[in-house]
Design an enzyme around this catalytic site. Structure first.
Site, PDB file in Angstrom:
ATOM      1  N   ASP A 177      -2.822  -3.188 -14.344  1.00 51.64           N
ATOM      2  CA  ASP A 177      -3.609  -2.335 -15.142  1.00 51.64           C
ATOM      3  C   ASP A 177      -2.939  -1.654 -16.353  1.00 51.64           C
ATOM      4  O   ASP A 177      -3.159  -0.603 -16.928  1.00 51.64           O
ATOM      5  CB  ASP A 177      -3.755  -1.016 -14.090  1.00 51.64           C
ATOM      6  CG  ASP A 177      -2.606  -0.313 -13.485  1.00 51.64           C
ATOM      7  OD1 ASP A 177      -1.397  -0.956 -14.045  1.00 51.64           O
ATOM      8  OD2 ASP A 177      -2.693   0.875 -13.140  1.00 51.64           O
ATOM      9  N   GLU A 237      -1.645   8.554 -19.929  1.00 53.98           N
ATOM     10  CA  GLU A 237      -3.058   8.151 -20.431  1.00 53.98           C
ATOM     11  C   GLU A 237      -4.052   9.315 -20.279  1.00 53.98           C
ATOM     12  O   GLU A 237      -3.963  10.132 -19.313  1.00 53.98           O
ATOM     13  CB  GLU A 237      -3.801   6.791 -19.589  1.00 53.98           C
ATOM     14  CG  GLU A 237      -2.770   5.793 -19.579  1.00 53.98           C
ATOM     15  CD  GLU A 237      -3.415   4.812 -18.770  1.00 53.98           C
ATOM     16  OE1 GLU A 237      -3.340   3.457 -18.982  1.00 53.98           O
ATOM     17  OE2 GLU A 237      -3.468   5.120 -17.390  1.00 53.98           O
TER      18      GLU A 237
END
Lengths: 349, 349
Positions: free
Chosen positions: A235, A64
């Site tokens: 998450d 990410e």
């Protein structure tokens, strides 16, 4: 070769220097400082340039990029999440980050962020609990005793006044490691054999497990009224920790809804299910905990603003501590239009 | 302090080492190699994880992150664009990039990319022209003689067989710099006083200017039939170089439509105006140049796959050339769950 000018250099904080910085400041003082910085940035939340992180998913994990900007400074973090790494002797999460000047686009600092992410995640959790947990909370259950666990325990001690942590992990070796590391740091540490045992008498329940799939770390009947749940591990799309029924009984607080709806516990709920943004609680625009009996849930996924706060904090400490090295990362020709000439002259220099 | 293990290290290519690598391989051979790598990745275009770059805009510039992945390797570039930097003696564009292993999320290489971006941009332009420009093109007009100009000229010589470049810039000093740098490199260089003069007899027109606003570098009556236009400078929302009427007369070829519609010359056209993806021309799925009289336009904005190709190329040369240094960027505890213990032990070590 020609010697690069000073503009070409970017201060770099290595893993070794980050550890030196932590010990220079002290672990608990640094967690407190980070919580203060993060809180200060949550107060000016609306002025940040916000976007859900940009994720590249594979079967085994995710990579990410998490950028944000306050208009003067820009920061981003690179972070991966690979639960299967542990079996290979590698970290589940590693990270590094960069701060840059918005006015010129030039980098200001490059830094390791594996350690810094562990610190800022714990500081964010504890800062949120300061606003949401029942008054006088002294006992925290810590379910999942991996790399993040000790940082969480110490942050809740330093920021929320937690005195006892009750540890549980499906792997007893993780609990042993965590209990050993927390020895002598001023917390009563109670290793537990079940998660039911761990949550006994706890006002705060922290879940921090790392499976890339739907899991039920807490079931509905385990959670009594009045507790604060700090859900750290869920998450990722398809990765959650709590049974949906717990969510339906809780007041839910999140960082940035467009990201949390994709990645957090609330991916189990309808897209318009009401949640409260934490920054609005801090600025007084929204209600926090309603009463002593309410279950509050901080559905934390980690947001770019928290990394920005952490990066700016480390940057503010850089010169004072001298814990960096210069990296020749930015090409800097004498005439900015003469990049080609610089390259060509390097041949003969 | 404890010495980090090998996993903690990320090979880093500095600006100095990138210049060494360029001269180790040779500028024209490296431009050719890069064009081949980029073409090879355009052929396997559908398997890349693609997203428009993530841009953070300010009044004076933009900072962008450009990630992509082929499922095995992940790459991203940080790049800024600040036209006003030049007045401050700074580069308009600076960049760095990272390659990582998709299976573990661990970084494989960090590298400067200011120079590498200049190379890959020129290589991409020339590779596209190889597919689109009229046969036997020998003369290129180069409008905008900034940092990218010489790289474009050399790439078109090496890859398309261009023999003469005709230079024009609104700043005569830029043209002088460019002409001086290109001396003795095997090109006939003709500095021109107007853009009309520069395009005289040119089969290829390259525009590469750097204003962050709508500009009209080429007007409709300047462009005759049969030319190939390589529009490099228009690469931001609100930043274009060509008059709309030229677009309406041209066959338009782009890298990645979702990004080009936001940033390229075609932001002046309707969102469904037909354009052709360059990769489909290369794989034979779409027609390239229709005939000798068609105007072809490569509306280039720069896409993450091109950076990925360049990063992989540099990575493949790393070990051979030995032109890197090890960066202690990844925390690597002996027990991957014991990040806290590693930090604590560093205190006493």
């Amino acid at each position: 070769m020609l010697k690069p000018s000073q503009t070409a250099y970017v201060p770099f904080v290595s893993v070794e220097n980050m550890m030196r910085l932590v010990h220079h400041i002290g672990l608990e003082p640094m967690l407190k400082d980070l919580a203060d910085e993060i809180e200060a940035d949550f107060i000016r939340w609306p002025l940040f340039d916000k976007t859900p992180r940009v994720a590249s998913h594979s079967d085994v994990g995710v990579i990410e990029l998490m950028p944000t900007s306050d208009g003067e400074t820009y920061g981003f973090k690179y972070v991966n999440g690979h639960p299967s790494n542990m079996k290979k002797g590698l970290q589940t999460v590693t990270a590094f980050g960069l701060l840059a000047d918005v006015a010129t686009g030039y980098p200001l600092m490059l830094t390791e962020m594996t350690i810094l992410t562990a610190l800022r995640t714990a500081a964010t959790s504890a800062m949120a609990a300061k606003w949401l947990a029942p008054e006088g909370s002294k006992v925290m259950a810590m379910i999942g005793n991996g790399a993040q666990a000790e940082f969480q325990a110490l942050a809740f001690k330093a920021i929320c006044g937690i005195e006892e942590v009750r540890l549980y992990d499906i792997d007893p070796a993780a609990t042993e490691k965590c209990a050993r590391n927390l020895q002598g740091l001023g917390l009563t540490v109670v290793p537990c054999k079940t998660s039911q045992d761990a949550i006994l008498g706890a006002q705060i329940i922290t879940t921090c497990t790392a499976d890339k799939q739907y899991a039920t770390i807490l079931t509905d009947n385990m959670v009594g009224s009045g507790v604060h749940i700090n859900a750290v591990g869920g998450d990722c799309p398809g990765k959650t920790e709590l049974h949906k029924d717990i969510l339906l009984r809780s007041g839910i607080f999140v960082e940035y809804p467009p990201q949390t709806r994709i990645e957090g516990e609330i991916q189990q709920l309808d897209a318009d299910y009401p949640v409260t943004e934490l920054w609005q609680v801090i600025t007084g625009q929204a209600e926090g905990r309603k009463d002593a009996r309410q279950i509050t849930l901080f559905d934390s996924v980690g947001f770019a603003v928290e990394d920005f706060s952490a990066l700016r904090y480390v940057h503010s400490q850089l010169k004072q501590a001298g814990l960096f090295q210069d990296l020749d990362m930015i090409a800097d020709p004498d005439d900015p239009r003469d990049l080609f000439g610089m390259v060509q002259r390097a041949k003969t220099a």
